[in-house]
Scaffold this active site. Structure first.
Site, PDB file in Angstrom:
ATOM      1  CG  ASP A   1      -0.281  -0.454   2.506  1.00 23.77           C
ATOM      2  OD1 ASP A   1       0.946  -0.268   2.641  1.00 23.77           O
ATOM      3  OD2 ASP A   1      -0.977  -1.003   3.373  1.00 23.77           O
TER       4      ASP A   1
ATOM      5  CG  ASN B   1      -9.003  -1.718  12.199  1.00 24.54           C
ATOM      6  OD1 ASN B   1      -8.022  -2.323  11.761  1.00 24.54           O
ATOM      7  ND2 ASN B   1      -9.502  -0.637  11.599  1.00 24.54           N
TER       8      ASN B   1
ATOM      9  CG  HIS C   1      -5.886  -2.392   9.114  1.00 22.80           C
ATOM     10  ND1 HIS C   1      -6.067  -1.270   9.885  1.00 22.80           N
ATOM     11  CD2 HIS C   1      -4.542  -2.465   8.918  1.00 22.80           C
ATOM     12  CE1 HIS C   1      -4.897  -0.699  10.134  1.00 22.80           C
ATOM     13  NE2 HIS C   1      -3.955  -1.413   9.561  1.00 22.80           N
TER      14      HIS C   1
ATOM     15  CD  GLU D   1      -9.004   0.857   7.939  1.00 22.91           C
ATOM     16  OE1 GLU D   1      -8.975  -0.042   8.796  1.00 22.91           O
ATOM     17  OE2 GLU D   1      -8.456   1.960   8.106  1.00 22.91           O
TER      18      GLU D   1
END
Length: 234
Positions: free
Chosen positions: A62, A128, A130, A135
């Site tokens: 990314d 979380n 990810h 996400e």
């Protein structure tokens, strides 16, 4: 899913590097790379080794949208600083977060991945759940895409910036389907704040609400965790 418990991040980097060497001995040529604090000790092992990377290809997960590559928080800068300046690869691909046409860039990056199937993918995991910048709620079928970063991710990354307002709000990320196409995945996690995500990834339901849980469906995943990150496992 194989779980290897280590004493600390230093040992975790050594174990990940030994797995990389095994993969290279079996003919791996394309590495999927991650950024952030988690893989730094892995990169240190690589840099300090006598490994020749000049025949290898790297593909990064990314990149932030809108951050110049000379900005020291861009992932382009991070990769040069942590690895590429010391160990040049034959080819190194990152998404172009400055592209005028982001949708065209997404298509270009999918083509890069299609032409260079990933043999060995390094991953971290967000609090979380990810992976990459995929996400919670991201479709498991997603390939490369533009992501609106969640508040928790922006907050977690704000420690690297002068102010939370300086953290980019979007990124281009390899998708979950792209990650799952990798032949081998090595996920690293260190620290208590990752414990809940690790528990959900290892033993919870496979759900898009916790993106990393999809790794239960991959047949060659190694999870390297310290005791703090493993603290909620049975």
């Amino acid at each position: 899913m194989k779980i290897i418990r280590v004493q600390d991040q230093l040992e975790g980097g050594k174990v990940a590097f030994s797995l990389l060497k095994e993969s290279l001995a079996k003919g791996a040529t394309t590495l999927g790379l991650a950024t952030g604090s988690t893989p730094i000790t892995f990169y240190q092992e690589l840099v300090n080794s006598d490994l020749d990377c000049s025949a290898l290809t790297s593909i990064n997960l990314d990149e932030y949208v809108g951050l110049p590559v000379e900005n020291d928080q861009s992932y382009d800068y991070f990769m040069r600083d942590q690895l590429f300046n010391a160990k040049p690869f034959k080819e190194s691909f990152l998404p172009n977060g400055l592209a005028d046409d982001l949708e065209a860039e997404v298509k270009r990056y999918d083509q890069v991945i299609a032409e260079h199937p990933i043999d060995f993918q390094i991953l971290g995991i967000g609090r979380n759940g990810h992976i990459g910048f995929n996400e919670p709620g991201t479709s498991f079928a997603e390939k490369t895409h533009v992501v609106d970063l969640q508040a928790s991710t922006i907050e977690a990354n704000s420690r690297f910036f002068a102010s939370i307002d300086d953290v980019p709000k979007q990124a281009i990320s390899m998708g979950i389907a792209s990650i799952m196409a990798s032949k081998m995945i090595v996920l690293l996690a260190f620290g208590k704040e990752k414990a809940a995500a690790i528990k959900g990834m290892v033993s919870g339901p496979v759900t898009e609400a916790l993106p990393a849980s999809v790794l239960q469906q991959h047949d060659n995943v190694v999870v390297i965790i310290d005791e703090a990150a493993a603290s909620e496992l049975d």
